[in-house]
Design a protein around this motif. Structure first.
Motif, PDB file in Angstrom:
ATOM      1  N   ILE A  90      45.349 -17.787  49.714  1.00  0.00           N
ATOM      2  CA  ILE A  90      44.963 -17.405  50.712  1.00  0.00           C
ATOM      3  C   ILE A  90      43.239 -18.264  51.139  1.00  0.00           C
ATOM      4  O   ILE A  90      43.313 -17.648  52.660  1.00  0.00           O
ATOM      5  CB  ILE A  90      43.948 -15.697  50.707  1.00  0.00           C
ATOM      6  CG1 ILE A  90      43.878 -15.845  49.155  1.00  0.00           C
ATOM      7  CG2 ILE A  90      45.459 -15.053  50.805  1.00  0.00           C
ATOM      8  CD1 ILE A  90      42.848 -14.491  48.408  1.00  0.00           C
ATOM      9  N   ASP A  91      42.973 -18.826  50.414  1.00  0.00           N
ATOM     10  CA  ASP A  91      41.816 -19.414  51.261  1.00  0.00           C
ATOM     11  C   ASP A  91      42.392 -20.588  52.598  1.00  0.00           C
ATOM     12  O   ASP A  91      41.007 -21.144  53.582  1.00  0.00           O
ATOM     13  CB  ASP A  91      40.727 -20.173  50.342  1.00  0.00           C
ATOM     14  CG  ASP A  91      40.263 -18.724  49.221  1.00  0.00           C
ATOM     15  OD1 ASP A  91      39.423 -18.385  49.905  1.00  0.00           O
ATOM     16  OD2 ASP A  91      40.455 -19.050  48.331  1.00  0.00           O
ATOM     17  N   TYR A  92      42.889 -20.662  52.980  1.00  0.00           N
ATOM     18  CA  TYR A  92      43.521 -21.681  53.865  1.00  0.00           C
ATOM     19  C   TYR A  92      42.989 -20.320  55.879  1.00  0.00           C
ATOM     20  O   TYR A  92      43.087 -21.025  56.741  1.00  0.00           O
ATOM     21  CB  TYR A  92      44.344 -21.700  54.200  1.00  0.00           C
ATOM     22  CG  TYR A  92      46.108 -21.657  54.739  1.00  0.00           C
ATOM     23  CD1 TYR A  92      46.191 -21.375  55.351  1.00  0.00           C
ATOM     24  CD2 TYR A  92      46.427 -20.598  53.432  1.00  0.00           C
ATOM     25  CE1 TYR A  92      47.245 -20.596  56.387  1.00  0.00           C
ATOM     26  CE2 TYR A  92      48.052 -19.262  54.137  1.00  0.00           C
ATOM     27  CZ  TYR A  92      47.957 -19.578  54.861  1.00  0.00           C
ATOM     28  OH  TYR A  92      48.583 -18.637  55.894  1.00  0.00           O
ATOM     29  N   MET A  93      43.130 -19.522  55.163  1.00  0.00           N
ATOM     30  CA  MET A  93      43.005 -18.449  56.588  1.00  0.00           C
ATOM     31  C   MET A  93      42.201 -18.347  57.028  1.00  0.00           C
ATOM     32  O   MET A  93      40.596 -18.640  56.103  1.00  0.00           O
ATOM     33  CB  MET A  93      43.532 -17.277  55.885  1.00  0.00           C
ATOM     34  CG  MET A  93      45.377 -17.400  56.354  1.00  0.00           C
ATOM     35  SD  MET A  93      46.128 -15.749  55.816  1.00  0.00           S
ATOM     36  CE  MET A  93      45.985 -15.457  53.240  1.00  0.00           C
ATOM     37  N   GLU A  94      41.831 -18.077  58.385  1.00  0.00           N
ATOM     38  CA  GLU A  94      40.371 -17.276  58.678  1.00  0.00           C
ATOM     39  C   GLU A  94      39.818 -15.725  58.635  1.00  0.00           C
ATOM     40  O   GLU A  94      40.651 -15.178  58.846  1.00  0.00           O
ATOM     41  CB  GLU A  94      40.623 -17.952  60.232  1.00  0.00           C
ATOM     42  CG  GLU A  94      39.167 -17.614  61.134  1.00  0.00           C
ATOM     43  CD  GLU A  94      39.835 -17.533  63.037  1.00  0.00           C
ATOM     44  OE1 GLU A  94      40.303 -18.540  63.126  1.00  0.00           O
ATOM     45  OE2 GLU A  94      39.232 -16.265  63.475  1.00  0.00           O
ATOM     46  N   ARG A  95      39.486 -15.930  57.585  1.00  0.00           N
ATOM     47  CA  ARG A  95      38.843 -14.384  57.376  1.00  0.00           C
ATOM     48  C   ARG A  95      40.170 -14.204  56.606  1.00  0.00           C
ATOM     49  O   ARG A  95      40.506 -12.625  56.821  1.00  0.00           O
ATOM     50  CB  ARG A  95      37.459 -13.414  57.749  1.00  0.00           C
ATOM     51  CG  ARG A  95      36.416 -14.479  58.199  1.00  0.00           C
ATOM     52  CD  ARG A  95      35.260 -13.110  58.697  1.00  0.00           C
ATOM     53  NE  ARG A  95      36.222 -13.188  60.275  1.00  0.00           N
ATOM     54  CZ  ARG A  95      36.162 -14.253  61.042  1.00  0.00           C
ATOM     55  NH1 ARG A  95      35.740 -14.847  60.868  1.00  0.00           N
ATOM     56  NH2 ARG A  95      36.882 -13.312  62.618  1.00  0.00           N
ATOM     57  N   TYR A  96      41.347 -14.186  55.939  1.00  0.00           N
ATOM     58  CA  TYR A  96      41.880 -14.090  55.373  1.00  0.00           C
ATOM     59  C   TYR A  96      43.221 -12.889  56.880  1.00  0.00           C
ATOM     60  O   TYR A  96      43.976 -12.384  56.451  1.00  0.00           O
ATOM     61  CB  TYR A  96      42.481 -12.860  53.886  1.00  0.00           C
ATOM     62  CG  TYR A  96      41.251 -13.179  53.444  1.00  0.00           C
ATOM     63  CD1 TYR A  96      41.350 -14.633  52.643  1.00  0.00           C
ATOM     64  CD2 TYR A  96      39.963 -12.933  52.190  1.00  0.00           C
ATOM     65  CE1 TYR A  96      40.878 -14.964  51.727  1.00  0.00           C
ATOM     66  CE2 TYR A  96      39.373 -12.721  51.712  1.00  0.00           C
ATOM     67  CZ  TYR A  96      39.319 -14.017  51.289  1.00  0.00           C
ATOM     68  OH  TYR A  96      39.067 -14.379  49.806  1.00  0.00           O
ATOM     69  N   LYS A  97      43.099 -13.531  57.775  1.00  0.00           N
ATOM     70  CA  LYS A  97      44.452 -13.631  58.738  1.00  0.00           C
ATOM     71  C   LYS A  97      44.680 -13.722  58.779  1.00  0.00           C
ATOM     72  O   LYS A  97      45.317 -15.333  59.241  1.00  0.00           O
ATOM     73  CB  LYS A  97      43.247 -13.107  59.996  1.00  0.00           C
ATOM     74  CG  LYS A  97      41.873 -12.260  60.215  1.00  0.00           C
ATOM     75  CD  LYS A  97      41.212 -12.435  60.981  1.00  0.00           C
ATOM     76  CE  LYS A  97      41.421 -13.857  62.531  1.00  0.00           C
ATOM     77  NZ  LYS A  97      40.327 -13.838  62.934  1.00  0.00           N
ATOM     78  N   ASP A  98      45.882 -13.390  58.551  1.00  0.00           N
ATOM     79  CA  ASP A  98      47.325 -14.161  58.932  1.00  0.00           C
ATOM     80  C   ASP A  98      47.447 -14.738  59.718  1.00  0.00           C
ATOM     81  O   ASP A  98      47.253 -14.054  61.252  1.00  0.00           O
ATOM     82  CB  ASP A  98      48.481 -13.307  58.774  1.00  0.00           C
ATOM     83  CG  ASP A  98      49.345 -12.551  57.717  1.00  0.00           C
ATOM     84  OD1 ASP A  98      48.680 -13.191  56.551  1.00  0.00           O
ATOM     85  OD2 ASP A  98      49.171 -11.285  57.142  1.00  0.00           O
ATOM     86  N   PHE A  99      48.890 -15.496  59.846  1.00  0.00           N
ATOM     87  CA  PHE A  99      49.001 -16.944  60.823  1.00  0.00           C
ATOM     88  C   PHE A  99      46.947 -17.195  61.312  1.00  0.00           C
ATOM     89  O   PHE A  99      47.561 -17.584  62.990  1.00  0.00           O
ATOM     90  CB  PHE A  99      49.886 -15.943  62.357  1.00  0.00           C
ATOM     91  CG  PHE A  99      50.744 -15.263  61.723  1.00  0.00           C
ATOM     92  CD1 PHE A  99      51.632 -15.725  60.756  1.00  0.00           C
ATOM     93  CD2 PHE A  99      51.015 -13.655  61.931  1.00  0.00           C
ATOM     94  CE1 PHE A  99      52.755 -15.311  59.636  1.00  0.00           C
ATOM     95  CE2 PHE A  99      52.536 -13.230  60.740  1.00  0.00           C
ATOM     96  CZ  PHE A  99      53.334 -13.902  60.030  1.00  0.00           C
TER      97      PHE A  99
END
Ligand code: MIG
Length: 681
Positions: free
Chosen positions: A196-205
């Motif tokens: 999950i850390d690749y996302m911006e604030r855990y926002k999908d896509f």
């Protein structure tokens, strides 16, 4: 023979692909006690298989289970349900039949718990289908069931390579380090998961720009090195103004709703989120289409998480807890109120009240979530799978999910969720994989080394010695636990390298077995009982399993054990692989104590069976199958059908099937490639 029974007005789950007319009368084998409750009298030596990803053994007798997809990270024997709902059981005794409950809500299975001789199935709502499948053998019953539910998901061939993962890789640099460290250790690797850390604030896509400034470029850099990046996708969509996925979902009514029509709010990793309504086909199409954002960056694999769906808290749950807290906070604490206080906020998580507080829109019909709860992760995965061909026609995409129900086996694989770094969880994963196969989930695996808790080098090594035989082979661990990439253990690095290389040597075999299991409807893993149905000891064996028609696996699963007892239903060839090569020993039928040093992977080859082995390679792409070794135990003749295709296209009609036949010590049939024979008798 398959009989279908209809009760009430069932919700169509889409699990069964064949059209079958409904039978009249009572369900065969069962006594119907009351609405939705069915009893079967078990004989003393009946075995009950099935339920896919569950706690306990291969034989499910002696416990009560439940179909209730749940985010539960403590996989202990006392649980009744993990992340999946696999409503298929097989009774193997004087009667031989399978039973499938086609229903998306809660189903309970008491398999000799209340009464040791009674199997009771209780369906929580009056609307469902039951299928009874009868055949000559338990295995045949399963294969008929698998035909009923359609072909299992097939991943790209690179997904049979080793996958490294950890909840904790945060940046491009973290991932590059993993790749570099594997290269330096000369340990093969095909993919790295992005948690999950690749996302911006855990926002999908979304992709965090600071951590991954240019994911497209980075994934191309990794592809150059034959490495695939596999990002996670969570079910919940963050509520945030300006976030397109959120805004589109709200605008189009694609989120699950409360009774009053407002969008249901669940707290998960991104904070407050809405749940996409995966049971709504338009929402499915919409959400599935979003994966293209990452596909366009060169991504070709995903794992779907938190799709039970997991709920840390709901608005309603939290305010009820706060309200109660206010009521009791000034009272003098006695022991009961202390425990109430302690449980107050814990119980906000995954609360049953929340699962009956939101609704789906299925073709205009409003359906309360708890009635279809177990279909949520299934449909999330279906959403992605159905959208892939539009983005990338004729290309296989890696996809595996945490939550699942039967039906999802056509769209993706599964991993068995948050297990622990416990020795007992090697054995658990073995039992789960066998039962998952019966339910159509061929592409499956467990977090090697354990997800929660701290692993040890020996646990990781023993676990890997089994896991190299699973189609999905991934080392994954939780944030905060001991780092468990193979290169973290310099004392055993040569052993880890050897076992990983063995995996890569085995890929022509493992891939062939997998593809034949999927395309020709066979089992990949099976219990010994299916290979030796008349052998009473084989029927009871749960710590050894069969792979294909050739192999028996009997890994060491106990700490500090430098060997184990093995039961051989017939004479077999024991091969021990290690960093110093391999030793071969013929063992007679019966029970043996075999020595298995920490660095050794034991493998049993059946009589008159051969398996192909390739030279080890650093990635699946580099495996050169133009030269193969045939390793076998042959005193008469043996043959093996090798399956080969391009590994990425979804058209399997161009695949090649090559039959290798050997007679005593010579090759009598092949396709002209270089073959080295290592045959023992
Ligand atoms: O609440 O994304 O099972 O594999 O590393 C935990 C973080 C959420 C659960 C998954 C696990 C993953 C973790 N996720």
């Amino acid at each position: 023979m398959i009989k279908k029974y209809k009760f009430g007005a069932p919700f169509e789950t889409g699990t069964v692909e064949k059209n079958i007319n409904c039978a009249d009368g009572a369900v065969s084998y069962f006594n119907s006690l009351s609405s939705g409750v069915f009893n079967y009298a078990l004989n003393a030596d009946d075995i009950v298989y099935g339920l896919g990803e569950q706690v306990r053994g291969i034989n499910k007798r002696g416990w009560k289970y439940e179909s209730n997809c749940a985010d539960d990270c403590l996989h202990t024997e006392c649980k009744s349900s993990l992340y999946a709902a696999h409503n298929f059981l097989v009774v193997d005794g004087a009667d031989k039949f399978g039973v499938f409950v086609d229903f998306g809500g809660n189903v309970k299975y008491d398999i000799g718990y209340e009464n040791i001789n009674t199997l009771t199935i209780s369906v929580s709502q009056p609307d469902f289908y039951i299928y009874i499948i009868e055949a000559q053998t338990a295995e045949q019953t399963i294969l008929e069931f698998r035909e009923l539910i359609g072909m299992s998901y097939i991943p790209p061939k690179w997904a049979f390579g080793f996958m490294q993962s950890r909840w904790g890789y945060k940046t491009e640099e973290d991932i590059r380090n993993v790749a570099d460290s594997y290269k330096k250790a000369e340990i093969p690797l095909d993919s790295i998961c992005m948690d999950i850390d690749y996302m911006e604030r855990y926002k999908d896509f979304t992709v965090d720009k600071e951590r991954f400034p240019d994911l497209k470029k980075f994934s191309a850099e990794m592809k150059q090195r034959d490495l695939h990046l596999v990002p996670i996708i969570d079910a919940g969509v963050k509520i945030e103004k300006g976030y397109d996925v959120y805004e589109e979902g709200v605008r189009s009514d694609y989120f699950c709703k409360r009774a009053d029509g407002s969008d249901f709010v669940a707290g998960v990793w991104p904070g407050r989120t809405h749940f996409p309504d995966f049971l709504n086909k338009d929402a499915r199409r919409w959400f599935g289409g979003k994966y293209k954002i990452l596909l366009d960056m060169g991504i070709d694999g995903f794992w779907n998480d938190m799709n039970e769906p997991a709920i840390f808290y709901s608005d309603e749950g939290l305010s009820a807890a706060f309200k109660r807290f206010a009521e009791i906070k000034d009272n003098p604490l006695d022991i009961d109120s202390f425990f109430e206080l302690q449980a107050l906020f814990n119980n906000v998580k995954n609360s049953p009240a929340d699962y009956s507080a939101f609704y789906h829109n299925v073709d205009g019909e409003k359906i309360r979530h708890d009635k279809v709860h177990n279909l949520y992760g299934y449909n999330m995965t279906k959403a992605a799978s159905e959208a892939f061909p539009e983005a990338l026609p004729d290309k296989r995409i890696l996809l595996f999910s945490r939550a699942s129900a039967i039906g999802m086996h056509r769209y993706g694989g599964v991993w068995t969720g948050d297990n622990s770094s416990w020795w007992s969880h090697i054995a658990l994963s073995m039992c789960q994989l066998v039962n998952l196969n019966m339910c159509g989930f061929l592409f499956a695996g467990s977090d090697i080394g354990g997800f929660s808790d701290n692993t040890t080098a020996d646990l990781l090594l023993r676990w890997t010695q089994f896991a190299i035989f699973a189609p999905l082979m991934r080392n994954h661990s939780a944030a905060g636990t001991r780092e468990q990439e193979y290169y973290r253990f310099p004392e055993l690095i040569d052993d880890f390298r050897a076992v990983l290389k063995l995996r890569y040597s085995l890929i022509p075999y493992l891939y062939s077995e997998f593809m034949k299991a999927a395309l020709d409807n066979k089992l990949y893993f099976k219990p010994l009982a299916f290979a030796f149905p008349n052998d009473e000891i084989a029927r009871q064996t749960e710590d050894q399993i069969m792979l294909g028609n050739e192999l028996m696996l009997a890994p060491v699963m106990k700490q500090n054990a430098m060997g184990r007892y093995v039961y051989l239903p017939e004479e077999m060839l024991l091969v021990r692989f290690s960093k110093s090569g391999r030793t071969v020993e013929k063992l007679s039928q019966g029970t043996h104590f075999i020595n298995v040093a920490l660095g050794e992977t034991p493998l049993f080859i059946r009589k008159n069976a051969i398996i192909p082995l390739a030279k080890p390679a650093m990635s699946t792409a580099q495996i050169d199958a133009s030269e193969l070794e045939l390793l076998g135990f042959v005193d008469g003749s043996a043959s093996y059908e090798l399956y080969e295709d391009d590994g990425v296209s979804t058209d399997y009609s161009n695949a090649k099937r090559i039959l290798f036949t050997v007679n005593k010590n010579s090759l009598t049939q092949s396709d002209g490639r270089t073959i080295e024979l290592s045959l023992y008798n």
